[in-house]
Motif scaffolding. Structure first.
Motif, PDB file in Angstrom:
ATOM      1  N   GLY A 442       0.783  -1.228   0.000  1.00 15.44           N
ATOM      2  CA  GLY A 442       0.000   0.000   0.000  1.00 15.44           C
ATOM      3  C   GLY A 442       0.811   1.272   0.000  1.00 15.44           C
ATOM      4  O   GLY A 442       0.251   2.366   0.079  1.00 15.44           O
ATOM      5  N   GLY A 443       2.136   1.179  -0.101  1.00 13.67           N
ATOM      6  CA  GLY A 443       2.970   2.367  -0.117  1.00 13.67           C
ATOM      7  C   GLY A 443       4.429   2.002   0.045  1.00 13.67           C
ATOM      8  O   GLY A 443       4.782   0.824   0.190  1.00 13.67           O
ATOM      9  N   PHE A 444       5.295   3.016   0.044  1.00 11.26           N
ATOM     10  CA  PHE A 444       6.734   2.745   0.129  1.00 11.26           C
ATOM     11  C   PHE A 444       7.103   2.134   1.467  1.00 11.26           C
ATOM     12  O   PHE A 444       7.893   1.202   1.532  1.00 11.26           O
ATOM     13  CB  PHE A 444       7.519   4.037  -0.098  1.00 11.26           C
ATOM     14  CG  PHE A 444       9.010   3.829  -0.124  1.00 11.26           C
ATOM     15  CD1 PHE A 444       9.625   3.312  -1.256  1.00 11.26           C
ATOM     16  CD2 PHE A 444       9.797   4.134   0.977  1.00 11.26           C
ATOM     17  CE1 PHE A 444      11.004   3.106  -1.281  1.00 11.26           C
ATOM     18  CE2 PHE A 444      11.169   3.927   0.967  1.00 11.26           C
ATOM     19  CZ  PHE A 444      11.772   3.414  -0.163  1.00 11.26           C
ATOM     20  N   ASP A 445       6.530   2.659   2.563  1.00 12.12           N
ATOM     21  CA  ASP A 445       6.867   2.150   3.887  1.00 12.12           C
ATOM     22  C   ASP A 445       5.720   2.456   4.838  1.00 12.12           C
ATOM     23  O   ASP A 445       5.303   3.608   4.983  1.00 12.12           O
ATOM     24  CB  ASP A 445       8.159   2.784   4.393  1.00 12.12           C
ATOM     25  CG  ASP A 445       8.567   2.234   5.747  1.00 12.12           C
ATOM     26  OD1 ASP A 445       8.199   2.843   6.766  1.00 12.12           O
ATOM     27  OD2 ASP A 445       9.235   1.189   5.781  1.00 12.12           O
ATOM     28  N   TYR A 446       5.230   1.411   5.532  1.00  8.98           N
ATOM     29  CA  TYR A 446       4.070   1.568   6.417  1.00  8.98           C
ATOM     30  C   TYR A 446       4.385   2.465   7.612  1.00  8.98           C
ATOM     31  O   TYR A 446       3.554   3.272   8.029  1.00  8.98           O
ATOM     32  CB  TYR A 446       3.617   0.193   6.908  1.00  8.98           C
ATOM     33  CG  TYR A 446       2.391   0.213   7.781  1.00  8.98           C
ATOM     34  CD1 TYR A 446       1.124   0.341   7.218  1.00  8.98           C
ATOM     35  CD2 TYR A 446       2.500   0.103   9.167  1.00  8.98           C
ATOM     36  CE1 TYR A 446      -0.008   0.356   8.019  1.00  8.98           C
ATOM     37  CE2 TYR A 446       1.373   0.124   9.973  1.00  8.98           C
ATOM     38  CZ  TYR A 446       0.119   0.250   9.389  1.00  8.98           C
ATOM     39  OH  TYR A 446      -1.000   0.278  10.187  1.00  8.98           O
ATOM     40  N   PHE A 451      -1.254   5.089   5.329  1.00 10.27           N
ATOM     41  CA  PHE A 451      -2.360   5.130   4.379  1.00 10.27           C
ATOM     42  C   PHE A 451      -2.176   4.032   3.342  1.00 10.27           C
ATOM     43  O   PHE A 451      -1.145   3.951   2.675  1.00 10.27           O
ATOM     44  CB  PHE A 451      -2.418   6.497   3.701  1.00 10.27           C
ATOM     45  CG  PHE A 451      -3.541   6.641   2.719  1.00 10.27           C
ATOM     46  CD1 PHE A 451      -4.864   6.448   3.099  1.00 10.27           C
ATOM     47  CD2 PHE A 451      -3.279   6.971   1.397  1.00 10.27           C
ATOM     48  CE1 PHE A 451      -5.890   6.582   2.188  1.00 10.27           C
ATOM     49  CE2 PHE A 451      -4.292   7.116   0.486  1.00 10.27           C
ATOM     50  CZ  PHE A 451      -5.608   6.924   0.878  1.00 10.27           C
ATOM     51  N   ASN A 452      -3.182   3.173   3.211  1.00  9.69           N
ATOM     52  CA  ASN A 452      -3.100   2.017   2.319  1.00  9.69           C
ATOM     53  C   ASN A 452      -3.625   2.397   0.941  1.00  9.69           C
ATOM     54  O   ASN A 452      -4.823   2.348   0.680  1.00  9.69           O
ATOM     55  CB  ASN A 452      -3.902   0.849   2.892  1.00  9.69           C
ATOM     56  CG  ASN A 452      -3.705  -0.429   2.092  1.00  9.69           C
ATOM     57  OD1 ASN A 452      -3.134  -0.417   1.000  1.00  9.69           O
ATOM     58  ND2 ASN A 452      -4.180  -1.531   2.630  1.00  9.69           N
ATOM     59  N   ARG A 453      -2.723   2.735   0.052  1.00 13.33           N
ATOM     60  CA  ARG A 453      -3.126   3.175  -1.281  1.00 13.33           C
ATOM     61  C   ARG A 453      -3.659   2.034  -2.137  1.00 13.33           C
ATOM     62  O   ARG A 453      -4.368   2.269  -3.104  1.00 13.33           O
ATOM     63  CB  ARG A 453      -1.932   3.851  -1.970  1.00 13.33           C
ATOM     64  CG  ARG A 453      -1.495   5.100  -1.223  1.00 13.33           C
ATOM     65  CD  ARG A 453      -0.020   5.438  -1.430  1.00 13.33           C
ATOM     66  NE  ARG A 453       0.385   6.487  -0.503  1.00 13.33           N
ATOM     67  CZ  ARG A 453       0.788   6.271   0.748  1.00 13.33           C
ATOM     68  NH1 ARG A 453       0.866   5.021   1.205  1.00 13.33           N
ATOM     69  NH2 ARG A 453       1.117   7.269   1.525  1.00 13.33           N
ATOM     70  N   ALA A 454      -3.336   0.809  -1.780  1.00 14.31           N
ATOM     71  CA  ALA A 454      -3.826  -0.342  -2.551  1.00 14.31           C
ATOM     72  C   ALA A 454      -5.327  -0.525  -2.401  1.00 14.31           C
ATOM     73  O   ALA A 454      -6.018  -0.899  -3.350  1.00 14.31           O
ATOM     74  CB  ALA A 454      -3.103  -1.613  -2.119  1.00 14.31           C
TER      75      ALA A 454
END
Length: 800
Positions: A442-446, A451-454
């Protein structure tokens, strides 16, 4: 004689008085005592644990770390250590030890304060499960009464099992199995005798005798317990001598996450709380997901490297921090590094020396160096479309004291300079046969952005949406050979503005076959196709793929992907294109276990070409009627066929051409002929997409900024997103044979003119074959021109 009689009567009266007092206390306290029977069904607070499909730990949620262990699975010397430390007559008394109580009373009379409670292990179980830790006489009486009841109801093995699983042992560890992991990083059956004794010393005072923070006191307590074990003949002299000589080996072992999938872990956590409420954190649920550790690692790496490559194309943004080089202090710099977390695959480093062709750096694990090869890309970032001059030496890139970021590209042992990306990305990969999520990022690093872009970022999808519009056309009388004019178009809207859509690059190419228009992503052809077919008809069709009708803009801009969808929704739609035209629903929880019982087993919608056609689930009152049992005993719902398999196959061949001849040509690097896909780029390059598949894997990738802005004038779906897709699919399909979609019956191949799309005679120079639905196949007739759509057929309409 009279004196003897006096003492006898006095003793008798004292006994009777004591009996009356104890009876009164019992009658007063017993009605308020909890039922011991509840101990048989006690649920220890065990955290929620989440695993991959191949049993790799992804996450743990809950305040208490606990791993319950059965009495028969507990090492005997672990039990002996606790008995020696806490209650050496445990296996012989009936829950209360008169000697222990007598000793406690003597200490009270001597000191005037409660020194020890004389509690047996059974009494501690009563206190830990039912009572407070308040030091008052009423609690002690309750403790005694409950201990007596517990001994009547439960076996000694049951009692000590409850004790060893409940007891707090410091560092969030509850129970001996959790303590073994926290202090030694091992399963309990792999601990030594000395380590058993160390853990057994913790219940008395978990902080005071903690081997990590108070090693001297912990060692003293451990050795005392070992001495007790020797005195009680639990161990021999040689075992005692060897254990006492063993040094302290305890150190803190945090939760060992075996698979980095934090976005997935959070998705599961939310789902579990929705299902079970706050009990999800404490009732010992274990969740097995559909995600493969191998593919999840590949997805994570693909996103990391893809976003870093984007940043490198746009220049170096400089160090995160500048530490004064004249005040070099190795201890202070190491402290700075320890306080700086790793983000993604980027490790912090501080520059200690800048040479003519390399730099030296200090990292958390020690010194390292970076050659000019890993630095020379770093032209200064000026703007998204502007870079500084090419650096000629490391001194033009970094200075001593710079806090920078380094990473190792896959397959290399050397570091490269990087920086935390401003751009973001997401990847979702599904098994198209049943919708199982096999990887999600969901992003470069949690830790840097949760924020979960997936699953949460609905972004404009651009040309990534065109295959669904073209599929609607193939099922509504159009063919892959239908020609549509790729020419400028101007359309007014209700606000007297005009819409002048263009192709990428601003050029127009005249009459173009639908196949070529899609694999080259010609915008004007897509608009004219949608206008000719009808917006309402197209929307009704594409909702079959799981797209929310409310998100589908009811105008011609839909042809260019003006709707907003998440990568999860796009991947779901592409899964239907990949599986022959069946609607599947994404799912990521495969099974939920509660203690030793499976309480949920996924029943996905699965492609089953031999099953009876499944009715619309919304029209079925009892969903169980739809269930089918697979050969392995699992259950599933037959997926609905939402697309003519023949139209699906034609679309598949067109999307193969996207890779062979069109905007996805970079994917030829995978050297596979079974892949199909589509690029997508929105206005001003604010969103870049690539979605593609074979029959086994369907994957969507998005790249963009969280606050929409241009990625740069040369950043398209094929530039920003496709390399991520290629990197992931290369791993996902490595070593697997090609698996193209099978060609269904009812299709014919007809020789056509590639310029006009009309059927031509055999031997016609430059002719090519096209695939048609059998009923739509043209026949060669030199006197009849094949129908086409041109400007004359297009009527202006309100599109906004």
């Amino acid at each position: 004689m009279t004196l003897i009689r006096f003492f006898i009567w006095t003793t008798f009266l004292l006994i009777c008085g004591t009996f009356l007092i104890l009876t009164s206390v019992y009658l007063y306290l017993s009605p308020a005592l909890p039922s011991v029977e509840s101990l048989r069904d006690i649920n220890l607070q065990t955290p929620l644990r989440i695993y991959s499909s191949d049993n790799k730990l992804i996450g743990e949620f809950g305040e208490q770390r606990r791993a319950p262990i059965a009495f028969e699975d507990t090492p005997k010397q672990m039990i002996n250590a606790f008995v020696a430390a806490e209650d050496n007559r445990f296996f012989s008394h009936n829950g209360v030890d008169p000697k222990g109580l007598g000793r406690a009373v003597a200490q009270l009379l001597k000191s005037g304060a409660i020194q020890s409670g004389g509690s047996t292990i059974t009494m501690q179980v009563a206190r830990n499960f039912f009572l407070s830790r308040e030091r008052v006489f009423s609690r002690k009486f309750n403790e005694i009464l409950l201990a007596l009841q517990i001994e009547k109801e439960l076996s000694k093995g049951d009692i000590i099992e409850l004790y060893m699983n409940k007891i707090y042992l410091g560092n969030r560890a509850y129970g001996i199995a959790a303590a073994a992991q926290v202090y030694y990083g091992k399963p309990i059956d792999q601990l030594s005798l000395a380590q058993f004794a160390m853990i057994a010393g913790l219940p008395k005072a978990p902080s005071a005798y903690n081997p990590i923070v108070n090693p001297e006191r912990a060692l003293e307590r451990r050795n005392w317990i070992l001495g007790r074990m020797h005195y009680l003949s639990f161990i021999s002299q040689d075992e005692y001598d060897s254990a006492v000589a063993e040094p302290i080996t305890a150190s803190y072992h945090g939760l060992k996450i075996e698979l980095d999938a934090p976005y997935l872990a959070e998705m599961v956590r939310q789902e579990m709380v929705e299902r079970f409420g706050p009990n999800a954190y404490t009732d010992g649920y274990t969740v097995y997901t559909t995600v493969s550790s191998k593919l999840q690692n590949a997805a994570q790496e693909a996103i990391h490297l893809g976003l870093l490559e984007y940043e490198q194309r746009h220049g170096y943004r400089g160090p995160e921090k500048q530490l004064p080089p004249t005040e070099f202090d190795e201890e202070a710099w190491q402290k700075e590094l320890k306080q700086t977390s790793i983000v993604g695959n980027l490790e912090p480093a501080i520059v200690t020396h800048v040479g003519p062709d390399a730099i030296d750096v200090m990292m958390k694990h020690g010194p390292a160096s970076v050659s000019w090869e890993g630095l020379k890309w770093a032209r200064r970032y000026r703007s998204v479309n502007s870079l500084g001059p090419q650096p000629k030496s490391p001194a033009e890139v970094v200075n001593v004291g710079d806090l920078i970021r380094l990473f190792k590209p896959k397959g290399k042992d050397t570091y490269e300079l990087g920086h935390i990306p401003k751009v973001q990305g997401a990847l979702v990969s599904l098994n198209p046969k049943d919708g199982a999520v096999i990887a999600v990022v969901g992003g470069f690093d949690y830790s840097h952005s949760k924020f979960n872009r997936a699953a949460q970022a609905a972004r404009q999808v651009g040309s990534n949406f065109k295959p669904f519009i073209y599929s609607a056309g193939l099922e509504n009388g159009f063919t892959a050979a239908t020609t549509i004019n790729d020419a400028p178009i101007v359309m007014p809207d209700a606000n007297l503005k005009v819409w002048r859509p263009e192709n990428a690059g601003g050029k127009f190419f005249g009459p173009t076959r639908l196949r070529k228009a899609l694999y080259l992503s010609r915008n004007l052809v897509s608009i004219r196709l949608l206008q000719a077919m009808g917006v309402d008809k197209a929307i009704s069709y594409v909702t079959r793929f799981g797209f929310d009708e409310k998100k589908l803009v009811p105008n011609l801009s839909l042809a260019l992907g003006a709707a907003d969808f998440t990568p999860m929704e796009l991947a779901t739609g592409y899964a239907a294109l990949a599986n022959g035209g069946y609607q599947v629903k994404p799912y990521f929880i495969s099974r939920i276990d509660h203690l030793d019982e499976t309480v949920y087993q996924a029943t996905p919608y699965k492609v089953c070409k031999t099953c009876q056609p499944s009715p619309d689930p919304s029209k079925v009152t009892d969903e169980a009627e739809l269930l089918v049992t697979d050969d392995d005993g699992s259950s599933f719902y037959p997926a609905q066929q939402i697309m003519d398999p023949r139209a699906n196959y034609i679309m598949y061949t067109i999307l193969q051409d996207v890779i062979k001849h069109g905007t996805g040509r970079r994917a030829l690097a995978l050297k596979r002929s079974d892949l199909g896909g589509k690029t997508g780029t929105t206005n001003d390059q604010k969103d870049a997409w690539f979605s593609g598949f074979n029959a086994d894997v369907a994957t969507s990738v998005w790249v963009g900024f969280d606050q929409p802005k241009t990625l740069g004038r040369r950043e398209y779906g094929g530039t920003a997103a496709l390399p991520v897709w290629i990197r992931f699919m290369g791993e996902a399909l490595a070593g697997k044979p090609e698996h193209p979609l099978p060609q269904p019956d009812g299709l014919v191949r007809v020789r056509i003119d590639p310029e006009t799309g009309m059927a031509v005679a055999a031997g016609t120079p430059g002719a090519m074959f096209e695939i048609f639905l059998k009923e739509n196949a043209p026949e060669y007739d030199p006197s009849v021109a094949m129908p086409s759509i041109n400007d004359d057929a297009l009527k202006t309409e309100e599109i906004f």
